[in-house]
Design a protein around this motif. Structure first.
Motif, PDB file in Angstrom:
ATOM      1  N   PHE A 193       3.419  -0.183   1.332  1.00 27.29           N
ATOM      2  CA  PHE A 193       2.890   1.126   0.943  1.00 27.29           C
ATOM      3  C   PHE A 193       1.643   0.964   0.080  1.00 27.29           C
ATOM      4  N   SER A 194       1.688   0.018  -0.854  1.00 30.45           N
ATOM      5  CA  SER A 194       0.542  -0.213  -1.739  1.00 30.45           C
ATOM      6  C   SER A 194      -0.683  -0.637  -0.942  1.00 30.45           C
ATOM      7  N   ILE A 195      -0.470  -1.541   0.014  1.00 28.57           N
ATOM      8  CA  ILE A 195      -1.579  -2.017   0.839  1.00 28.57           C
ATOM      9  C   ILE A 195      -2.169  -0.871   1.649  1.00 28.57           C
ATOM     10  N   ALA A 196      -1.312  -0.098   2.298  1.00 22.10           N
ATOM     11  CA  ALA A 196      -1.794   1.022   3.108  1.00 22.10           C
ATOM     12  C   ALA A 196      -2.572   2.024   2.256  1.00 22.10           C
ATOM     13  N   ALA A 197      -2.083   2.293   1.045  1.00 18.94           N
ATOM     14  CA  ALA A 197      -2.760   3.241   0.158  1.00 18.94           C
ATOM     15  C   ALA A 197      -4.149   2.735  -0.240  1.00 18.94           C
ATOM     16  N   GLU A 198      -4.242   1.459  -0.566  1.00 20.22           N
ATOM     17  CA  GLU A 198      -5.534   0.909  -0.971  1.00 20.22           C
ATOM     18  C   GLU A 198      -6.499   0.813   0.204  1.00 20.22           C
ATOM     19  N   ILE A 199      -5.992   0.500   1.378  1.00 16.95           N
ATOM     20  CA  ILE A 199      -6.852   0.456   2.555  1.00 16.95           C
ATOM     21  C   ILE A 199      -7.393   1.851   2.860  1.00 16.95           C
ATOM     22  N   ALA A 200      -6.569   2.879   2.681  1.00 22.01           N
ATOM     23  CA  ALA A 200      -7.045   4.254   2.881  1.00 22.01           C
ATOM     24  C   ALA A 200      -8.171   4.565   1.901  1.00 22.01           C
ATOM     25  N   ARG A 201      -8.025   4.112   0.662  1.00 20.31           N
ATOM     26  CA  ARG A 201      -9.075   4.336  -0.347  1.00 20.31           C
ATOM     27  C   ARG A 201     -10.366   3.621   0.051  1.00 20.31           C
ATOM     28  N   LEU A 202     -10.264   2.369   0.466  1.00 21.32           N
ATOM     29  CA  LEU A 202     -11.449   1.608   0.834  1.00 21.32           C
ATOM     30  C   LEU A 202     -12.131   2.171   2.075  1.00 21.32           C
ATOM     31  N   ARG A 203     -11.336   2.623   3.033  1.00 16.73           N
ATOM     32  CA  ARG A 203     -11.921   3.208   4.233  1.00 16.73           C
ATOM     33  C   ARG A 203     -12.655   4.503   3.920  1.00 16.73           C
ATOM     34  N   GLY A 204     -12.224   5.199   2.886  1.00 15.94           N
ATOM     35  CA  GLY A 204     -12.842   6.471   2.535  1.00 15.94           C
ATOM     36  C   GLY A 204     -14.088   6.331   1.687  1.00 15.94           C
ATOM     37  N   ASP A 205     -14.343   5.122   1.158  1.00 15.72           N
ATOM     38  CA  ASP A 205     -15.483   4.932   0.264  1.00 15.72           C
ATOM     39  C   ASP A 205     -16.058   3.537   0.452  1.00 15.72           C
ATOM     40  N   PRO A 206     -17.170   3.417   1.176  1.00 14.95           N
ATOM     41  CA  PRO A 206     -17.758   2.095   1.424  1.00 14.95           C
ATOM     42  C   PRO A 206     -18.214   1.380   0.155  1.00 14.95           C
ATOM     43  N   GLN A 207     -18.378   2.118  -0.946  1.00 15.32           N
ATOM     44  CA  GLN A 207     -18.819   1.510  -2.195  1.00 15.32           C
ATOM     45  C   GLN A 207     -17.663   1.153  -3.132  1.00 15.32           C
ATOM     46  N   ALA A 208     -16.448   1.466  -2.715  1.00 14.90           N
ATOM     47  CA  ALA A 208     -15.287   1.244  -3.587  1.00 14.90           C
ATOM     48  C   ALA A 208     -15.087  -0.250  -3.835  1.00 14.90           C
ATOM     49  N   LYS A 209     -14.621  -0.566  -5.026  1.00 19.08           N
ATOM     50  CA  LYS A 209     -14.369  -1.946  -5.415  1.00 19.08           C
ATOM     51  C   LYS A 209     -12.900  -2.304  -5.189  1.00 19.08           C
ATOM     52  N   GLY A 210     -12.668  -3.592  -5.135  1.00 20.37           N
ATOM     53  CA  GLY A 210     -11.292  -4.068  -4.998  1.00 20.37           C
ATOM     54  C   GLY A 210     -10.494  -3.857  -6.270  1.00 20.37           C
ATOM     55  N   VAL A 211      -9.192  -4.081  -6.176  1.00 20.46           N
ATOM     56  CA  VAL A 211      -8.300  -3.874  -7.316  1.00 20.46           C
ATOM     57  C   VAL A 211      -7.208  -4.936  -7.312  1.00 20.46           C
ATOM     58  N   GLU A 212      -6.581  -5.094  -8.452  1.00 21.25           N
ATOM     59  CA  GLU A 212      -5.352  -5.864  -8.559  1.00 21.25           C
ATOM     60  C   GLU A 212      -4.182  -4.891  -8.545  1.00 21.25           C
ATOM     61  N   VAL A 213      -3.242  -5.091  -7.654  1.00 21.77           N
ATOM     62  CA  VAL A 213      -2.028  -4.285  -7.609  1.00 21.77           C
ATOM     63  C   VAL A 213      -0.920  -5.086  -8.280  1.00 21.77           C
ATOM     64  N   ASP A 214      -0.394  -4.556  -9.370  1.00 25.28           N
ATOM     65  CA  ASP A 214       0.652  -5.215 -10.157  1.00 25.28           C
ATOM     66  C   ASP A 214       1.993  -4.592  -9.771  1.00 25.28           C
ATOM     67  N   LEU A 215       2.685  -5.235  -8.841  1.00 15.90           N
ATOM     68  CA  LEU A 215       3.934  -4.684  -8.306  1.00 15.90           C
ATOM     69  C   LEU A 215       5.127  -5.442  -8.868  1.00 15.90           C
ATOM     70  N   SER A 216       5.929  -4.746  -9.650  1.00 14.25           N
ATOM     71  CA  SER A 216       7.157  -5.306 -10.207  1.00 14.25           C
ATOM     72  C   SER A 216       8.321  -4.948  -9.288  1.00 14.25           C
ATOM     73  N   ALA A 217       9.037  -5.952  -8.815  1.00 11.80           N
ATOM     74  CA  ALA A 217      10.185  -5.691  -7.948  1.00 11.80           C
ATOM     75  C   ALA A 217      11.268  -4.925  -8.691  1.00 11.80           C
ATOM     76  N   THR A 218      11.419  -5.188  -9.980  1.00  9.21           N
ATOM     77  CA  THR A 218      12.392  -4.451 -10.787  1.00  9.21           C
ATOM     78  C   THR A 218      12.037  -2.974 -10.834  1.00  9.21           C
ATOM     79  N   GLU A 219      10.758  -2.678 -11.050  1.00  4.05           N
ATOM     80  CA  GLU A 219      10.323  -1.286 -11.110  1.00  4.05           C
ATOM     81  C   GLU A 219      10.425  -0.617  -9.739  1.00  4.05           C
ATOM     82  N   ALA A 220      10.223  -1.376  -8.674  1.00  4.60           N
ATOM     83  CA  ALA A 220      10.357  -0.800  -7.333  1.00  4.60           C
ATOM     84  C   ALA A 220      11.772  -0.289  -7.108  1.00  4.60           C
ATOM     85  N   LEU A 221      12.763  -1.086  -7.492  1.00  4.66           N
ATOM     86  CA  LEU A 221      14.153  -0.639  -7.349  1.00  4.66           C
ATOM     87  C   LEU A 221      14.464   0.516  -8.296  1.00  4.66           C
TER      88      LEU A 221
END
Length: 413
Positions: A193-221
Motif C-alpha cells: 500500500f505504501s509503495i502504491a501510494a508513493e508511486i501515485a504521488r510521483l506519477r502526479g508530480d514530475p518534480q516530486a522528490k523521493g522519500v523514506e517510508v518508515d514502516l513498523s510491523a508492530t504499528e501495522a498490526l
C-alpha cells in the motif's frame, strides 16, 4: 562502468501493460517474508521487481519449511514474479555497482536493523544522491526511531507487542499464535500500500522528490485494532481473549456438529438471528428480552451459546448446512487446504493458480488479488534461484560478461 542518469528511465504516466504498476521498477533487498511479500504483491500487479540476495543465498526463507529435497517451496511461491540477482553491497565493488543501478529503480525495499545500511555506506543521503526520486521503504519490527528501534523483530514478537495476540486464545487461558506469521503478511500488505501510494504521488508530480517510508510491523498490526484505544479510554475496558466468541456481537462463535465437524456462525443482526431462531424451532427467541437485541445477546451469551451448541451437536453437519443455507444464515465450515481445493466457489474463481517453475513444471499458489474487470493478469513464475538473472539484469546496466565473471570470482556477485 558508465554512470546511469534518472533521465534514462521515467515512470510511465499510464500503465503500458496489464498491471496498474507497470513501468515501476522495485529493487527488493529485504529478507524472509514481510517486506518481500509487499514487493511480491506489487509484482502481481505489473511492477518489475528485482530480488537482490547475498551471493551465498543465506536468506532464512530458503531454509524455512516446507522444504522438499533441499528446495525451499515457500521461497518459490513467496517471491513469485521476480528476477533474481546476487550482489554483496557490503563490499566496495558491490556498493559501487549497487549505486550505479539505483537511478534505474523507483523503489528500494530493505528490512535490516536500523542503521545497518548506514554502516555499509548506503545512508539515505547517499541513496538520494544516486536517485533523488527514490522511494526507500524501510520495514522493521518497531520502526526507525524510539527505544526499540534496534531490537530484532519477528512476526510473533510484533504480534505480541502490538496487542494482536492478546485477543486470541481461550477465555482465561494462554494467548495463542496462529500457525502462520500473520504479522508478516499484514506488514507486507502495508508495504505494498505504501509503495502504491508513493508511486501515485510521483506519477502526479514530475518534480516530486523521493522519500523514506518508515514502516513498523508492530504499528501495522496495531493499526488494525481501531476500537482498543477508544474503548479503554472511554469505557475503561481492556479487551481479553474470548475463545471463539466475540465480546462485541452475538451469536458469533465456533460450533461442532454431531460428528465433530467444526463450523463458524455469525447471526448478530436482529433479522438474521430471527431467521436462525426460526430454523432451530425457537421463534420465540427473537422477542425474548434476553436475546431481542445484540447488546442483550452479548449480556446473555452463555445461555444463548449453550442452547445453540446443544442444538448443533445433536445434528449432522449435512443437516445443519441445509438448514442454515435455507434460512440465509451466514456460516462456514472451517476449511483446510483440502477443502479449498475442492470447493466450487474457489474452483469457479480459479483461486489457486499454477506458477510456472523450471524445477517442478508448475506449483500451486493463491491467485492475484484483487481482480480488475477487463484486465487479465499474466500468471507469474516462481521465485528465482540465487543470482538466476545476474547475466540478464546486470547486462541491462552495462556490465559486460567478462566483468561479471570477474566480480563472481571475487565473491561480489
Amino acid at each position: 562502468m558508465q554512470a546511469l542518469h534518472r533521465g534514462d528511465f521515467q515512470l510511465s504516466a499510464t500503465p503500458n501493460n496489464h498491471g496498474a504498476l507497470a513501468g515501476v521498477r522495485i529493487l527488493d533487498m529485504a529478507t524472509v517474508l514481510a517486506a518481500p511479500f509487499g514487493a511480491t504483491l506489487c509484482a502481481d500487479h505489473g511492477a518489475d521487481v528485482v530480488k537482490l540476495e547475498l551471493p551465498d543465498g543465506s536468506d532464512p526463507l530458503r531454509t524455512l519449511q516446507p522444504v522438499k529435497d533441499g528446495t525451499a517451496l515457500w521461497w518459490k511461491v513467496a517471491n513469485r514474479g521476480k528476477r533474481g540477482i546476487s550482489l554483496d553491497v557490503r563490499m566496495a565493488q558491490g556498493r559501487a555497482l549497487f549505486l550505479q543501478m539505483l537511478p534505474r529503480f523507483d523503489v528500494l525495499i530493505e528490512n535490516f536493523r536500523t542503521g545497518t545500511m548506514d554502516r555499509w555506506g548506503l545512508d539515505a543521503a547517499t541513496l538520494f544522491a544516486a536517485n533523488p526520486r527514490l522511494v526507500i521503504l524501510r520495514l522493521t519490527g518497531f520502526g526507525q526511531t524510539g527505544p526499540d528501534r534496534l531490537r530484532p523483530g519477528f512476526a510473533r514478537i510484533f504480534e505480541a507487542k502490538s496487542g494482536f495476540t492478546s485477543l486470541t486464545g481461550e477465555k482465561g487461558g494462554s494467548p495463542l499464535h496462529s500457525n502462520f506469521p500473520v504479522g508478516d503478511a499484514v506488514a507486507g500488505l502495508f508495504a505494498a500500500f505504501s509503495i502504491a501510494a508513493e508511486i501515485a504521488r510521483l506519477r502526479g508530480d514530475p518534480q516530486a522528490k523521493g522519500v523514506e517510508v518508515d514502516l513498523s510491523a508492530t504499528e501495522a498490526l496495531f493499526r488494525l485494532l481501531d476500537p482498543l484505544p477508544v474503548e479503554h479510554e472511554q469505557l475503561g475496558l481492556v479487551r481479553q481473549p474470548e475463545g471463539n466468541c466475540a465480546s462485541y456481537t452475538a451469536p458469533s462463535n465456533m460450533y461442532a456438529s454431531r460428528e465433530q465437524v467444526y463450523f463458524t456462525v455469525v447471526a448478530s443482526s436482529n433479522a438474521i438471528f430471527a431467521r436462525l431462531a426460526e430454523a432451530m424451532g425457537q421463534p420465540g427467541w427473537a422477542s425474548d428480552p434476553r436475546f431481542d437485541t445484540n447488546p442483550h445477546r452479548v449480556q446473555n451469551l452463555q445461555a444463548l451459546d449453550s442452547a445453540l451448541s446443544d442444538w448443533f451437536s445433536a445434528h449432522s453437519y449435512v443437516d445443519i448446512e441445509r438448514t442454515l443455507e435455507a434460512a440465509g444464515v451466514p456460516f462456514s465450515k472451517v476449511y483446510t487446504i483440502e477443502d479449498i481445493q475442492t470447493d466450487p466457489q474457489f474452483i469457479a474463481r480459479e483461486a489457486i493458480v499454477r506458477l510456472p517453475d523450471p524445477q517442478y513444471g508448475s506449483l500451486p499458489a493463491p491467485c492475484i488479488v484483487p481482480r480488475v474487470r477487463g484486465r487479465q493478469m499474466p500468471i507469474p513464475r516462481t521465485g528465482p534461484d540465487v543470482g538466476e538473472h545476474n547475466a540478464q539484469v546486470f547486462a541491462e546496466f552495462g556490465v559486460a560478461a567478462s566483468a561479471l565473471a570477474a566480480l563472481k570470482a571475487q565473491g561480489v556477485v
